[in-house]
Design an enzyme around this catalytic site. Sequence first.
Site, mmCIF file in Angstrom:
data_model
loop_
_atom_site.group_PDB
_atom_site.id
_atom_site.type_symbol
_atom_site.label_atom_id
_atom_site.label_comp_id
_atom_site.label_asym_id
_atom_site.label_seq_id
_atom_site.Cartn_x
_atom_site.Cartn_y
_atom_site.Cartn_z
ATOM 1 N N GLY A 74 0.839 -1.316 0.076
ATOM 2 C CA GLY A 74 -0.031 -0.262 0.002
ATOM 3 C C GLY A 74 0.821 1.136 -0.021
ATOM 4 O O GLY A 74 1.240 1.688 1.090
ATOM 5 N N THR A 75 1.063 1.928 -1.206
ATOM 6 C CA THR A 75 1.936 2.880 -1.084
ATOM 7 C C THR A 75 2.032 3.236 -2.753
ATOM 8 O O THR A 75 1.378 2.722 -3.731
ATOM 9 C CB THR A 75 3.227 2.593 -0.810
ATOM 10 O OG1 THR A 75 4.077 4.038 -0.989
ATOM 11 C CG2 THR A 75 4.012 1.578 -1.775
ATOM 12 N N THR A 76 2.545 4.591 -3.014
ATOM 13 C CA THR A 76 2.754 5.047 -4.422
ATOM 14 C C THR A 76 4.080 5.307 -4.285
ATOM 15 O O THR A 76 4.676 6.532 -3.607
ATOM 16 C CB THR A 76 1.942 6.101 -4.853
ATOM 17 O OG1 THR A 76 0.626 5.893 -4.542
ATOM 18 C CG2 THR A 76 2.064 6.508 -6.368
ATOM 19 N N LYS A 114 10.309 6.726 2.353
ATOM 20 C CA LYS A 114 9.986 5.607 1.469
ATOM 21 C C LYS A 114 11.226 5.802 0.407
ATOM 22 O O LYS A 114 11.329 4.737 -0.422
ATOM 23 C CB LYS A 114 8.761 5.778 0.806
ATOM 24 C CG LYS A 114 7.635 5.514 1.895
ATOM 25 C CD LYS A 114 6.289 5.080 1.083
ATOM 26 C CE LYS A 114 5.202 4.925 2.217
ATOM 27 N NZ LYS A 114 3.849 4.524 1.516
#
Lengths: 251, 274
Positions: B57-59, B91
């Site tokens: 779950g991330t971009t 990130k």
Amino acid sequence: MARYDRAITVFSPDGHLFQVEYALEAVRKGNAAVGVRGTDTVVLAVEKKSTPKLQDSRSARKIVSLDNHIALACAGLKADARVLINKARIECQSHRLTLEDPVTVEYITRYIAGLQQKYTQSGGVRPFGLSTLIVGFDPYTRIPALYQTDPSGTFSAWKANATGRNSNSIREFLEKNYKESSGQETVKLAIRALLEVVESGGKNIEVAVMTREEEGVLKQLEEEEIDIIVAEIEAEKAAAEAAKKGPAKET
Amino acid sequence: MKLDTSGLETTMPVIGFGSNSEMLDGFSSVPSFDLPRTTDFDGFQKKAVEMVKPAKGTTTLAFIFKEGVMVAADSRASMGGYICMSQSVKKIIEINPYMLGTMAGGAADCQFWHRNLGIKCRLHELANKRRISVSGASKLLANMLYSYRGMGLSVGTMIAGWDETGPGLYYVDNEGGRLKGDRFSVGSGSPYAYGVLDSGYKFDMSVEEASELARRSIYHATFRDGASGGVASVYHVGPQGWKKLSGDDVGELHYHYYPVTPVTAEHVMEEAAE
């Protein structure tokens, strides 16, 4: 002293590893090998003892390639050389696989030297009885390099070096006569150095050349080509002698 | 779990002579585990992986352009339905001054393996007196992840850097897959990011244009994807190394891109005349 040479892992009281020194003796009895590094060319030349008539000379090559851009010549025990060369060739490919890059000359020299050192520090094995001369061009930077390793596992870079029989006299000659050269001049210097200790003639010398333009190609010179260069060298020598004697007579 | 110390080992196998030295010649040994004693190991593996559920779950995104590599990511960490307190998870991981890695998947896995990769890169530099290439670094990571294949690691990362051959971008995941490419986006928000990135991409962009495109792509992904949000960080990797260009809160970015236009009111409340 004899008590300290039975097992490799034992130092003598005055700090010698006798097995390593005996291995160096084996190297000193091996055939002479010369390596010269030019600005755009690297050359290896090795003494060839006369080939028996029935032997296929191609199977007894003394200068081998480790990868497209690296070549090796050695002096000493040829059977040990085969094992070391095979391990080095595998390492070259393994490096290409994991790093996606060809090895640098320094990397593969460090690997071979490390291997030779490992066999000086283990039980039940003896050191490799050979010194190697490794030449090549680094990938991307394309800088030429010449390295030498010996049975103790040390290595260093050289502009020109010799190993094997009479290597001291060859090295003296190189020290006196070395200057930065390129192309055919580098080849001539290597052959001239080897001719100091080897009988003259193309059938007694094996020569391999790698140039920066064609760095993937190790060119093994044919006997005829070597004979031509040897003839050139002798002509130059004769001219130099004549020039020395000439003016003296006149006065 | 046996810790991976292969970064400290040499490439030459240190094993006793006379044993299987022929088989291991030239190749480093792969780390090995004790396998659990079950009748159905494949089923067990499946269940273990399901449990960890690599939803990623991330971009994150990265692309190569004329001036180097642009790397951008959001900063939201979620655990199931909960958004973790810190809306500012880093990130984009700095492997070394000229290489970046992005994090998608398990936060711990990504952080650990990127640190591990940083160690290996530094050891390579010290041993070989030259920097490791981006392809080499990504290959080291891919090989490590491949040897843990099926054991529930969750890593979807991009390695971006600048080496002797110019800008480099590789995608590496926990399956051990490794792809070379010009544009990548990883994570649950990647479909949205790809839409904006692909339609706005040109190779000939300036650093400002590229960073704006990266920022916009992350913003649009955070707008639509619930698992992405927080701060949109943008980094640029050039010949001198990486540099952080911006870190904008996506909430504020929304009003930057869609400012509230003042509407003329029909009735104006007048101040009571004094």
